[in-house]
Design a protein around this motif. Structure first.
Motif, PDB file in Angstrom:
ATOM      1  N   ARG A 111      25.533  -2.605  42.558  1.00 44.64           N
ATOM      2  CA  ARG A 111      26.942  -2.333  42.264  1.00 44.64           C
ATOM      3  C   ARG A 111      27.827  -2.557  43.481  1.00 44.64           C
ATOM      4  O   ARG A 111      28.918  -1.966  43.588  1.00 44.64           O
ATOM      5  N   THR A 144      28.003   1.904  33.926  1.00 46.48           N
ATOM      6  CA  THR A 144      29.054   2.734  33.342  1.00 46.48           C
ATOM      7  C   THR A 144      29.508   3.856  34.279  1.00 46.48           C
ATOM      8  O   THR A 144      30.430   4.600  33.947  1.00 46.48           O
ATOM      9  N   LEU A 145      28.892   3.977  35.450  1.00 49.88           N
ATOM     10  CA  LEU A 145      29.220   5.079  36.359  1.00 49.88           C
ATOM     11  C   LEU A 145      30.457   4.769  37.187  1.00 49.88           C
ATOM     12  O   LEU A 145      30.663   3.636  37.632  1.00 49.88           O
ATOM     13  N   SER A 146      31.270   5.782  37.414  1.00 48.80           N
ATOM     14  CA  SER A 146      32.391   5.644  38.343  1.00 48.80           C
ATOM     15  C   SER A 146      31.863   5.679  39.769  1.00 48.80           C
ATOM     16  O   SER A 146      30.691   6.006  40.011  1.00 48.80           O
ATOM     17  N   ASP A 147      32.711   5.342  40.726  1.00 52.00           N
ATOM     18  CA  ASP A 147      32.294   5.382  42.127  1.00 52.00           C
ATOM     19  C   ASP A 147      31.828   6.784  42.517  1.00 52.00           C
ATOM     20  O   ASP A 147      30.856   6.941  43.265  1.00 52.00           O
ATOM     21  N   THR A 186      18.866   5.900  34.533  1.00 55.30           N
ATOM     22  CA  THR A 186      20.318   6.054  34.534  1.00 55.30           C
ATOM     23  C   THR A 186      20.995   4.693  34.472  1.00 55.30           C
ATOM     24  O   THR A 186      20.712   3.818  35.297  1.00 55.30           O
ATOM     25  N   GLU A 187      21.891   4.525  33.509  1.00 52.87           N
ATOM     26  CA  GLU A 187      22.647   3.276  33.391  1.00 52.87           C
ATOM     27  C   GLU A 187      23.738   3.252  34.460  1.00 52.87           C
ATOM     28  O   GLU A 187      24.656   4.089  34.459  1.00 52.87           O
ATOM     29  N   LEU A 188      23.641   2.281  35.389  1.00 54.58           N
ATOM     30  CA  LEU A 188      24.550   2.244  36.526  1.00 54.58           C
ATOM     31  C   LEU A 188      25.890   1.607  36.211  1.00 54.58           C
ATOM     32  O   LEU A 188      26.898   1.933  36.847  1.00 54.58           O
ATOM     33  N   GLU A 240      30.555   9.099  40.490  1.00 54.37           N
ATOM     34  CA  GLU A 240      29.281   9.366  39.832  1.00 54.37           C
ATOM     35  C   GLU A 240      28.144   8.579  40.469  1.00 54.37           C
ATOM     36  O   GLU A 240      26.993   9.009  40.451  1.00 54.37           O
ATOM     37  N   LEU A 241      28.483   7.443  41.052  1.00 51.50           N
ATOM     38  CA  LEU A 241      27.461   6.584  41.658  1.00 51.50           C
ATOM     39  C   LEU A 241      27.041   7.079  43.047  1.00 51.50           C
ATOM     40  O   LEU A 241      25.947   6.769  43.511  1.00 51.50           O
TER      41      LEU A 241
END
Length: 368
Positions: free
Chosen positions: A82, A100-103, A96-98, A105-106
């Motif tokens: 990402r 769709t994560l916000s910064d 975990t699906e990366l 959340e990542l």
């Protein structure tokens, strides 16, 4: 072998372990002309740097990624982490699906996935001392007090073969090999489980290359890392990896265990790359010299993307895109002629001695 089976090989083929990373139909496109007028007339064009890549990585494996410059290797690597935002597809890390994560959340996952750059001179802040460069990830991702951080910085420098006193120096005061060791120390400072190393030895002289390669191998084993290793040097790939993926024009055209790739390559493009290295192809193996340049990634060929340069190309190759075929459960490639007995044509003619690295025959495309 099922010629119409497009299923990606499973991680059970690598040590029987569970997957750490699963990638499905990953895409990364770069817009090359922008503006209202281009949008209105439908003239917007894209470089398809990564175009529909599917891949599964097992816990603890070392996966090599090879191909000519401009094929999309580095873009794929950066998109997996990402560092580039994917255009489409999915990236699943430890379930975990990366994508769709916000910064925000990542951020907790950042400590698990790290990147070793090709050129540490451009990735190390020239205005920061080495100690400060290593301190920052410790502050963000590890619960240590200042005394513990100082001790950890000294320990990290010692682990990568540098005098702890170098923490007081600036990057410009270090050699290329020393800066790459700092880059490695920064990557392991947060105890990651997955590292991508993008051509980490290409900017170094031969002696230092061997030392850095040995260090990365030791670090991978010590930390039980899953490692994606990108390189033009096929001998290095043969030495360090468990499996290899071969990229051409944004696609993975062959994936197999390292021994299989080097001993029994199935795709004509893979065969051409290996034939260019005498120590790998054998002294009596004719080099497969490909005609022409890689196609324009903005206007990719119809059908098989390799057909414009493939010595085995037939009429179907320009009309229909091949699906993944399986030589075995852990060896897949994209070619219409999945049975070597059905192939026609001659693979290459003898040529002069070839270089020991993949020849860069095309221009660089955004971030490789």
């Amino acid at each position: 072998m099922n010629a119409n089976d497009s299923q990606e090989s499973t991680p059970e083929s690598v040590g029987g372990t569970e997957p750490i990373l699963e990638v499905r139909d990953l895409e990364k496109y770069f817009r090359v002309n922008e503006g209202v007028l281009a949008s209105l007339v439908g003239a917007t064009q894209y470089v398809r740097a990564v175009d529909g890549v599917s891949l599964t990585l097992a816990e603890g494996e070392t996966f090599g990624l090879v191909g000519e410059s401009g094929c999309g290797k580095s873009t794929l690597a950066r998109t997996l982490l990402r560092l580039e935002e994917p255009t489409g597809g999915s990236i699943t890390f430890r379930g975990t699906e990366l994508t769709t994560l916000s910064d925000r959340e990542l951020r907790p996952i950042r400590s698990e996935i790290q990147f070793i750059h090709q050129d540490p001179s451009s990735s190390l802040n020239p205005r920061k001392r080495i100690g400060d460069i290593l301190r920052r990830p410790l502050e963000l991702h590890r619960d240590l007090d200042e005394t513990e951080r100082a001790a950890e910085i000294r320990s990290l420098l010692d682990r990568v073969g540098l005098d702890p006193g170098m923490r007081h120096r600036y990057p410009h005061e270090l050699s290329g090999g020393q800066k790459q060791r700092v880059e490695i120390a920064r990557a392991i400072s947060v105890n990651p489980s997955f590292i991508v190393a993008d051509e980490p030895t290409s900017a170094l002289d031969v002696t230092v290359q061997a030392q850095i390669l040995e260090l990365i191998t030791e670090i991978q084993e010590e930390y039980d890392l899953t490692l994606v290793f990108i390189s033009h040097d096929l001998r290095t790939i043969r030495y360090i990896t468990d499996r290899v993926g071969v990229m051409y024009l944004g696609e993975l055209v062959e994936v197999a265990p390292t021994g299989t790739i080097f001993d029994e390559p199935a795709h004509p493009y893979t065969q051409s790359l290996l034939s260019a290295v005498p120590e790998i192809g054998g002294s009596e193996t004719a080099q497969i010299r490909l005609e022409g340049q890689p196609p324009d990634p903005i206007d990719t060929p119809s059908g098989c993307r390799f057909h414009t340069r493939c010595p085995l190309a037939q009429e179907a190759c320009s009309a229909v895109e091949p699906e993944s075929a399986f030589v075995s459960s852990d060896h897949q490639y994209r070619c219409h002629f999945t049975d070597p007995n059905t192939r026609t044509g001659t693979i290459g003619e003898p040529t002069d001695a070839a270089p020991d690295r993949i020849e860069d025959t095309g221009p660089e495309v955004s971030n490789d």
